[in-house]
Design a protein around this motif. Sequence first.
Motif, mmCIF file in Angstrom:
data_model
loop_
_atom_site.group_PDB
_atom_site.id
_atom_site.type_symbol
_atom_site.label_atom_id
_atom_site.label_comp_id
_atom_site.label_asym_id
_atom_site.label_seq_id
_atom_site.Cartn_x
_atom_site.Cartn_y
_atom_site.Cartn_z
ATOM 1 N N ALA A 12 -10.622 0.093 1.402
ATOM 2 C CA ALA A 12 -10.126 0.770 0.199
ATOM 3 C C ALA A 12 -10.173 2.284 0.378
ATOM 4 N N GLU A 13 -11.200 2.779 1.079
ATOM 5 C CA GLU A 13 -11.311 4.228 1.305
ATOM 6 C C GLU A 13 -10.163 4.734 2.184
ATOM 7 N N VAL A 14 -9.848 3.943 3.220
ATOM 8 C CA VAL A 14 -8.709 4.312 4.078
ATOM 9 C C VAL A 14 -7.409 4.304 3.275
ATOM 10 N N MET A 15 -7.271 3.298 2.442
ATOM 11 C CA MET A 15 -6.052 3.210 1.619
ATOM 12 C C MET A 15 -5.948 4.395 0.664
ATOM 13 N N VAL A 16 -7.105 4.827 0.136
ATOM 14 C CA VAL A 16 -7.087 5.988 -0.766
ATOM 15 C C VAL A 16 -6.547 7.214 -0.045
ATOM 16 N N LYS A 17 -7.027 7.445 1.185
ATOM 17 C CA LYS A 17 -6.567 8.604 1.947
ATOM 18 C C LYS A 17 -5.066 8.523 2.244
ATOM 19 N N MET A 18 -4.607 7.340 2.585
ATOM 20 C CA MET A 18 -3.179 7.182 2.905
ATOM 21 C C MET A 18 -2.310 7.326 1.652
ATOM 22 N N LEU A 19 -2.778 6.776 0.559
ATOM 23 C CA LEU A 19 -2.012 6.910 -0.690
ATOM 24 C C LEU A 19 -1.978 8.360 -1.157
ATOM 25 N N GLN A 20 -3.052 9.098 -0.952
ATOM 26 C CA GLN A 20 -3.042 10.525 -1.303
ATOM 27 C C GLN A 20 -2.022 11.288 -0.462
ATOM 28 N N SER A 21 -1.940 10.943 0.826
ATOM 29 C CA SER A 21 -0.926 11.559 1.694
ATOM 30 C C SER A 21 0.485 11.195 1.238
ATOM 31 N N SER A 22 0.667 9.927 0.873
ATOM 32 C CA SER A 22 1.980 9.472 0.392
ATOM 33 C C SER A 22 2.359 10.168 -0.912
#
Length: 798
Positions: free
Chosen positions: A262-272
């Motif tokens: 979930a933490e990795v997904m948070v970082k990627m979604l913030q970039s998106s």
Amino acid sequence: MSSFNGNMKDGSYYSKSKTMPFQVEEEDISVLIFNYLRALSRGKWVILITFVATVLISVIYSFRQKDIYEGITSVLVRDNTRQSSVIVNFSVTDRRNLANEIEILKSRTLAEQVAYKLLQIIYRDPIRKTDTLDIIKGAGSAKIARVDVIAARIMGAVSVEQVDKADLLLIKFRSHDPEEAAVVSKAIAESYEERSMKYTRNTARSVRQFLEDQLAQKRRLLYESEERLRRFMEDNRVISLDEEGRRMIQRYSLAMSSAEEAEVMVKMLQSSLKAYEQEIRAMTPKLSNSAVQATIDPYTKLFQEEIAKLEVERDKILTDPASRYNVNVQERLQEYNDKIESYKKRLQQSFERQVKQGLSNVNASEAYQELFKNKLNTELELIEQKSKFEAYKKLAEEYDKAFLKSPGVNVEFGRLERKTKSAQELYLLLEKKYQEALIAEEQVPKMVEVIDWAITPGAPIAPNRKANILVGVVIGLTFGVGIVMLIQFLDKTVYTPEQAERLGPLLATIPMMESFDDDVRDKSGASVKVIEGPDAEYKKIASHLVTHFDPKSSVSEAYRTLRTNILFSGVHDFNGSKKQGLIYIITSSSPKEGKSTTISNLAITIAQGGQKVLLIDTDLRRPIIHSIFGYNKEPGITNYLVGRAQIDDIVRNSPIQNLDIITSGTIPPNPSELIGTQRMKDMLQLFRERYDIVLLDSPPIIAVTDPQVLAKVADGMILVLLSGQTQIELAKRSIDAIRKVNAKIIGFVLNSFDFNNSYGSYYKYYRYYNYYYEPKGKNKNVKQGFLTKIIERLVDKV
């Protein structure tokens, strides 16, 4: 005759028609149409010359222009929203607005890329390598132009069009050379395709690079965890945990790996999310602030957080193997699923409502709306992943506390093993995502696909010589007619009887006389020869004595109409109570308007009617009556007025019965003073007693004051207007000059009116009269052109 005279006394015949408003209105419409049609007829040569000149210019211009060819390449801009397997709803290539793509194709940046490509191609025929492209040639001594110059030429000749509502764009390039048009159009499409592919690959590459960095970090953590576990097992001679310990480690590792995922997904979604915001700013700068600042409202955010918590609680129960066979646990799972579905429905409604509100005040394209929706959806996913991260982290902490209650050495061993297990599971997950990203980068769909490459055009698209010539025809006719209409608008000349009638009573309209006979002097029958040299225009005027030479002509009939209207003008008394004769003055506004011709024919016509007529030439500045009838000027009226002749000496009997003539005599230095003497008045009074009608040929009233002096002793004045020459304002000034001396204007005579160029009732009158009165052997039928017949019918209908 007395009853007829009573209806027309004091000119009431002419005022009678004014009491008929319907007829006057109808005549006004006819006159208006006739004036414009007459102007077109009179200006036919102006129209023809203007038309020919304009068409000739358009022909020369069209054939001097170089042919322009157009190369067309059609490209398809795909509308793909390809979902990546790495992130939900994160698109590798988002929806594009075709308006933006058109601007990109016409941009300077792309033009410079095309310029570099053309500098590599160089030739019109790249295969045979023959003939350098004109677009890359330099000016002067330079063989090759600079890149910025070539780019400017490309931008000036390229155009891009969208095919109806399809995602198909036509890249058009125009050139004087057909091969160059095709080559440059292809080069533009190739450069655009390369740019699009580079853009989409960069987007996919950024996802792959992010996962690659994360994978390297987790690989290092996994290696460190495995190494610590191995050393601990060697130092403490521990082989494995019991069944309960392994189960607790399994739960902890799953929870921890889920939290880290979930933490990795948070970082990627913030970039998106950041990428979406940047694209919104680039697409609509004016709306970017409101669009970027728009965020998920607390109500929608709460729904998403509750869903995330319920899913974590459900996953917690599912990790317990005993839950599969426990009925109570299954019922709890069903409750969780029902709550999750309920929240998802409410979340969808709230999300759609917020998207609608965010776009309600924005007049944006479909691409912008989709981008805005994706931005909010990404933010919603970010809220969910953050909630999951917090929940899974908390769950892992709970499992960790429970594990710490295990006895002594097993605690440290379990801790190392669970860290290793958690790192291994996260590493395997990222490895899978990384492999998917590699495949996605290699399989990035093409945003731009060339459908049809440009081919060498076989025919030019411009100039359209037929259309240019047709435009020249239309402009020529319009311009020619416009010039004629402008001339007509500016022309203040009396042409028609209707125009003359607006000035006052029209006594007669005299047709144009074009006959001229060199032997007319011999036909006049005058017994007295002219001593001095003949006047320069006497032959022409003498030849116009049609009332004497051709009494059955239509012109003679017009003069008889003038005679009748004068006799019935109200001045005469047909009851015989008036004993003295009447004196009429014939004048005009300016010289050469036909007053001498008019008064001569009028005198002959009245004399032919049986009344005694005396014609006196009182134009003591430019006399011409003596030349018309073939007499010497002397002795004349001036000789009598100065006492050098008697009445019987100056009165001459003409060959025409009942017509006597008095010439001007010697031209005096002071004509106005001479004709204003008492002797002049006494002489005219004497002539009243001898003659029925006395006609005075006077000078133009605007030029001199002689007519005004004579008007005091005359019974009326007749003003001659020359059709096509007499100015309306000049005629009005003549009327004012006559009224200033309280003289009576009997009416006007429109002289030299061209019936052949007239239409309607006037032309018919002239034609019908010729039918009855022209003798055999003469041209009785006046020829009409096709246009004349059409115009006459139009006027008759009006």
